[in-house]
Scaffold this motif. Structure first.
Motif, PDB file in Angstrom:
ATOM      1  N   THR A   8       1.082  -1.053  -0.038  1.00 12.96           N
ATOM      2  CA  THR A   8      -0.023  -0.088   0.372  1.00 12.96           C
ATOM      3  C   THR A   8       0.687   1.593  -0.252  1.00 12.96           C
ATOM      4  OG1 THR A   8      -2.208   1.018   1.135  1.00 12.96           O
ATOM      5  CG2 THR A   8      -0.541  -0.282   2.544  1.00 12.96           C
ATOM      6  N   ILE A   9       0.459   2.881  -0.396  1.00  7.84           N
ATOM      7  CA  ILE A   9       1.123   3.752  -0.761  1.00  7.84           C
ATOM      8  C   ILE A   9       0.367   4.666   0.563  1.00  7.84           C
ATOM      9  CG2 ILE A   9       1.501   5.905  -2.027  1.00  7.84           C
ATOM     10  CD1 ILE A   9       1.768   4.021  -4.544  1.00  7.84           C
ATOM     11  N   ILE A  10       1.181   4.883   1.843  1.00  7.41           N
ATOM     12  CA  ILE A  10       0.616   5.563   2.367  1.00  7.41           C
ATOM     13  C   ILE A  10       1.240   6.988   2.641  1.00  7.41           C
ATOM     14  CG2 ILE A  10       0.930   6.070   4.907  1.00  7.41           C
ATOM     15  CD1 ILE A  10       1.105   3.405   5.052  1.00  7.41           C
ATOM     16  N   ALA A  11      -0.197   8.484   2.485  1.00  9.45           N
ATOM     17  CA  ALA A  11       0.712   9.633   2.372  1.00  9.45           C
ATOM     18  C   ALA A  11       1.491  10.103   2.937  1.00  9.45           C
ATOM     19  CB  ALA A  11      -0.582   9.858   1.285  1.00  9.45           C
ATOM     20  N   ALA A  12       2.427  11.022   2.864  1.00 10.82           N
ATOM     21  CA  ALA A  12       3.306  11.468   4.143  1.00 10.82           C
ATOM     22  C   ALA A  12       3.766  12.630   3.331  1.00 10.82           C
ATOM     23  CB  ALA A  12       4.429  10.449   4.944  1.00 10.82           C
ATOM     24  N   LYS A  13       3.632  13.594   3.986  1.00 14.51           N
ATOM     25  CA  LYS A  13       4.727  15.261   4.027  1.00 14.51           C
ATOM     26  C   LYS A  13       5.893  14.892   4.069  1.00 14.51           C
ATOM     27  CE  LYS A  13       0.895  18.120   3.904  1.00 14.51           C
ATOM     28  NZ  LYS A  13      -0.333  18.828   4.080  1.00 14.51           N
ATOM     29  N   ASP A  14       6.329  13.969   5.609  1.00 11.52           N
ATOM     30  CA  ASP A  14       7.577  14.475   5.235  1.00 11.52           C
ATOM     31  C   ASP A  14       8.268  12.307   5.304  1.00 11.52           C
ATOM     32  OD1 ASP A  14      10.053  13.485   6.913  1.00 11.52           O
ATOM     33  OD2 ASP A  14      10.168  15.077   8.468  1.00 11.52           O
ATOM     34  N   THR A  15       8.454  11.382   3.606  1.00  8.78           N
ATOM     35  CA  THR A  15       8.392  10.559   4.762  1.00  8.78           C
ATOM     36  C   THR A  15       9.066   9.423   5.521  1.00  8.78           C
ATOM     37  OG1 THR A  15       9.778  10.743   2.421  1.00  8.78           O
ATOM     38  CG2 THR A  15       7.746  10.520   1.576  1.00  8.78           C
ATOM     39  N   ALA A  16      10.366  10.474   5.500  1.00 11.96           N
ATOM     40  CA  ALA A  16      12.338  10.147   6.495  1.00 11.96           C
ATOM     41  C   ALA A  16      11.585   9.926   7.896  1.00 11.96           C
ATOM     42  CB  ALA A  16      12.910  10.809   6.096  1.00 11.96           C
ATOM     43  N   MET A  47       4.363  -4.778   1.673  1.00 10.61           N
ATOM     44  CA  MET A  47       5.219  -3.613   1.272  1.00 10.61           C
ATOM     45  C   MET A  47       5.082  -2.592   1.471  1.00 10.61           C
ATOM     46  SD  MET A  47       7.703  -2.062  -1.720  1.00 10.61           S
ATOM     47  CE  MET A  47       6.208  -2.411  -2.845  1.00 10.61           C
ATOM     48  N   LEU A  48       5.378  -1.797   2.574  1.00  9.74           N
ATOM     49  CA  LEU A  48       4.762  -0.157   3.176  1.00  9.74           C
ATOM     50  C   LEU A  48       6.059   0.804   1.885  1.00  9.74           C
ATOM     51  CD1 LEU A  48       4.364  -0.193   6.851  1.00  9.74           C
ATOM     52  CD2 LEU A  48       2.480  -0.726   5.214  1.00  9.74           C
ATOM     53  N   GLN A  49       4.796   1.752   1.072  1.00  8.09           N
ATOM     54  CA  GLN A  49       5.548   2.622   0.288  1.00  8.09           C
ATOM     55  C   GLN A  49       5.012   4.349   0.799  1.00  8.09           C
ATOM     56  OE1 GLN A  49       4.071   0.681  -2.896  1.00  8.09           O
ATOM     57  NE2 GLN A  49       6.514   1.609  -3.798  1.00  8.09           N
ATOM     58  N   PRO A  59      -6.919  11.850   6.104  1.00  5.78           N
ATOM     59  CA  PRO A  59      -6.845   9.996   7.017  1.00  5.78           C
ATOM     60  C   PRO A  59      -7.122   8.770   6.266  1.00  5.78           C
ATOM     61  CG  PRO A  59      -7.417  11.918   7.753  1.00  5.78           C
ATOM     62  CD  PRO A  59      -7.736  11.710   6.801  1.00  5.78           C
ATOM     63  N   ASN A  60      -6.152   8.272   7.149  1.00  5.19           N
ATOM     64  CA  ASN A  60      -6.199   6.048   6.249  1.00  5.19           C
ATOM     65  C   ASN A  60      -6.313   5.441   7.405  1.00  5.19           C
ATOM     66  OD1 ASN A  60      -7.026   5.693   3.771  1.00  5.19           O
ATOM     67  ND2 ASN A  60      -5.398   6.701   3.126  1.00  5.19           N
ATOM     68  N   HIS A  61      -7.288   4.449   8.111  1.00 10.79           N
ATOM     69  CA  HIS A  61      -7.041   3.365   8.268  1.00 10.79           C
ATOM     70  C   HIS A  61      -6.722   2.149   8.918  1.00 10.79           C
ATOM     71  CE1 HIS A  61      -8.543   1.167  12.694  1.00 10.79           C
ATOM     72  NE2 HIS A  61      -8.811   0.648  11.193  1.00 10.79           N
ATOM     73  N   PHE A  62      -4.987   2.128   9.254  1.00  9.23           N
ATOM     74  CA  PHE A  62      -4.345   0.345   9.077  1.00  9.23           C
ATOM     75  C   PHE A  62      -4.287   0.325  10.582  1.00  9.23           C
ATOM     76  CE2 PHE A  62      -3.137   3.869   6.490  1.00  9.23           C
ATOM     77  CZ  PHE A  62      -2.652   3.212   4.804  1.00  9.23           C
ATOM     78  N   ALA A  63      -5.203  -0.868  10.247  1.00  8.68           N
ATOM     79  CA  ALA A  63      -5.155  -1.843  11.784  1.00  8.68           C
ATOM     80  C   ALA A  63      -3.493  -3.149  11.671  1.00  8.68           C
ATOM     81  CB  ALA A  63      -6.602  -2.865  11.373  1.00  8.68           C
ATOM     82  N   TYR A  64      -2.682  -3.203  11.938  1.00  9.62           N
ATOM     83  CA  TYR A  64      -2.126  -4.395  12.119  1.00  9.62           C
ATOM     84  C   TYR A  64      -1.997  -4.931  12.959  1.00  9.62           C
ATOM     85  CZ  TYR A  64       0.287  -0.755   8.874  1.00  9.62           C
ATOM     86  OH  TYR A  64       0.742  -0.398   8.367  1.00  9.62           O
TER      87      TYR A  64
END
Length: 124
Positions: A8-16, A47-49, A59-64
């Motif tokens: 999945t692609i997870i949107a983020a302004k600061d990827t680091a 893979m998390l991208q 925002p999205n919801h991710f359950a682990y």
């Protein structure tokens, strides 16, 4: 072939910052980066991208699903870092975990504002 979740692609302004957060919390491993993607691997080859989106994102919801030992480590990280956490998705039980579905669970926000749920037992 049975379908399996791959990435999945997870949107983020600061990827680091996001990658560091997920490395610590989920014990994720680095994968080679390419293009706009900073990549990590979690269990079963998922893979998390992380990528900066070209527009505003919701925002999205991710359950682990974590085993008990990993949940204990993640919860210790959450507490040590002072991350807000809740026992419920409505955020009415701050600072708590839940004991639902014959396991434990906790909710928190990642640095980009996505909702994370960490559980030790699947719902079904």
């Amino acid at each position: 072939m049975t379908a399996r979740f791959n990435h999945t692609i997870i949107a983020a302004k600061d990827t680091a910052e996001m990658a560091q957060f997920y490395r610590e919390l989920l014990e994720a491993n680095d994968l080679p980066a390419w293009g706009p993607f900073l990549n990590l691997s979690i269990g079963e080859g998922v893979m998390l991208q992380f990528a900066a989106p070209p527009m505003e994102f919701s925002p999205n919801h991710f359950a682990y699903l974590l085993d008990d030992a990993h949940f204990d480590c993640a919860l210790a990280t959450i507490r040590n870092r002072g991350y807000e956490r809740w026992a419920d998705p409505q955020r009415t039980r701050p600072g708590e975990i839940n004991n639902e579905h014959d396991g434990r669970g906790v909710y928190l926000l990642d640095p980009a504002g996505h909702y994370l749920e960490l559980i030790t037992q699947p719902y079904l």
